[in-house]
Enzyme design. Structure first.
Site, PDB file in Angstrom:
ATOM      1  N   ASP B   7       0.875  -1.181   0.000  1.00 48.25           N
ATOM      2  CA  ASP B   7       0.000   0.000   0.000  1.00 48.25           C
ATOM      3  C   ASP B   7       0.911   1.229   0.000  1.00 48.25           C
ATOM      4  O   ASP B   7       1.467   1.593   1.032  1.00 48.25           O
ATOM      5  CB  ASP B   7      -0.892  -0.018   1.246  1.00 48.25           C
ATOM      6  N   GLU B  68      -2.634  -1.759  -5.451  1.00 42.36           N
ATOM      7  CA  GLU B  68      -3.880  -1.198  -5.983  1.00 42.36           C
ATOM      8  C   GLU B  68      -3.612  -0.368  -7.224  1.00 42.36           C
ATOM      9  O   GLU B  68      -2.575   0.297  -7.313  1.00 42.36           O
ATOM     10  CB  GLU B  68      -4.590  -0.334  -4.928  1.00 42.36           C
ATOM     11  N   ASP B 141      -2.138   0.923   7.145  1.00 38.39           N
ATOM     12  CA  ASP B 141      -1.429   0.725   5.868  1.00 38.39           C
ATOM     13  C   ASP B 141      -0.947  -0.707   5.715  1.00 38.39           C
ATOM     14  O   ASP B 141      -0.935  -1.263   4.618  1.00 38.39           O
ATOM     15  CB  ASP B 141      -0.232   1.685   5.780  1.00 38.39           C
TER      16      ASP B 141
END
Lengths: 163, 163
Positions: B7, B68, B141
């Protein structure tokens, strides 16, 4: 002093090297453009930017890398692509212990032309003049990189007397 | 298969490693967070992200890095910071010849909870459940990074049968 100017991009990253002399004199050392293809994977494109820039830094051992500050007026997708390349460029400099100096785009225009709203062609003409070239360096990304390098050369010499 | 979820962020980059087992089973290997200080120079912060992530990759030799996809709804300055870190993360993977798989944030939510609008707490509860933990991993996170790793573990096993 050798100054490396960089104009970051994912498809095209321009770079330009100048050597400062006496007064406002600057001499061209070399310039070029790192091209990557959209058909390549993103990681491979970033690796190409990193590897090419690292080769330039190691070959010419500049004392400073000059780059434009981020600005946020562009389309979000473009900003994202430029910023990923910019992160890699700043990392490449840090891994070579090369200090980085950031300049506002308006500052670059004033340093080269004396005029904060100068257009691309005016900047490029001044790059040609300062470096005593017979033609404007191509592509535009390389000319932009040389403009930032010249901006640093002049600004670091007389920070209170920007042309 | 060992999956590394990441992340990305400039101040905090979460990472999480899972090992896939039979069926939907996934086991926690390790997780953590790379923190950098705003008082550091940008290049130094990016170097810290790069060095820490490279150490994780070399130590655990994952087969894939899951991250992502970019999304553009955040404030431009935040996007720029995240994208500079993201570029460095993708470069770190490429330098280790580690393939990267990108997931839409909605896809991650569906893969973990079966619900594309799941909130942060629902995701974190499922991370805790899937990894048979007694507490939710901290900070957020790291939990988010583990969620992406679990998403890849499940999706790559049964791409047509996302929970």
């Amino acid at each position: 002093m050798i100054v490396l100017g960089v104009d970051p991009g994912l498809s095209l990253t321009g770079w330009g090297l100048v050597q400062t002399g006496s007064g406002d004199n600057v001499a061209l050392l070399n310039y070029g453009c790192i091209k990557t293809k959209p058909s390549q994977k993103l990681g491979e494109r970033l690796k190409e930017v990193h590897n090419c820039l690292r080769t330039v830094i190691q070959r010419y051992t500049p004392e400073i890398l000059a780059i434009e500050e981020l600005f946020f007026s562009k389309e979000a997708r473009t900003v994202a692509a430029v910023c990923q390349a910019r992160g890699v460029i700043l990392l490449s400099a840090a891994l070579e212990n090369l200090p980085v100096c950031e300049y506002n785009p308006r500052h670059v225009k004033i340093a080269l032309t004396g005029y904060g709203s100068a257009d691309k062609n005016q900047i490029q003409q001044m790059v040609k003049t300062f470096l005593k070239l017979t033609e404007i360096p191509k592509p535009d990304d390389a000319a932009d990189a040389l403009a930032i390098a010249i901006c640093h050369a002049h600004t670091s010499r007389s920070p209170l007397n920007i042309r």
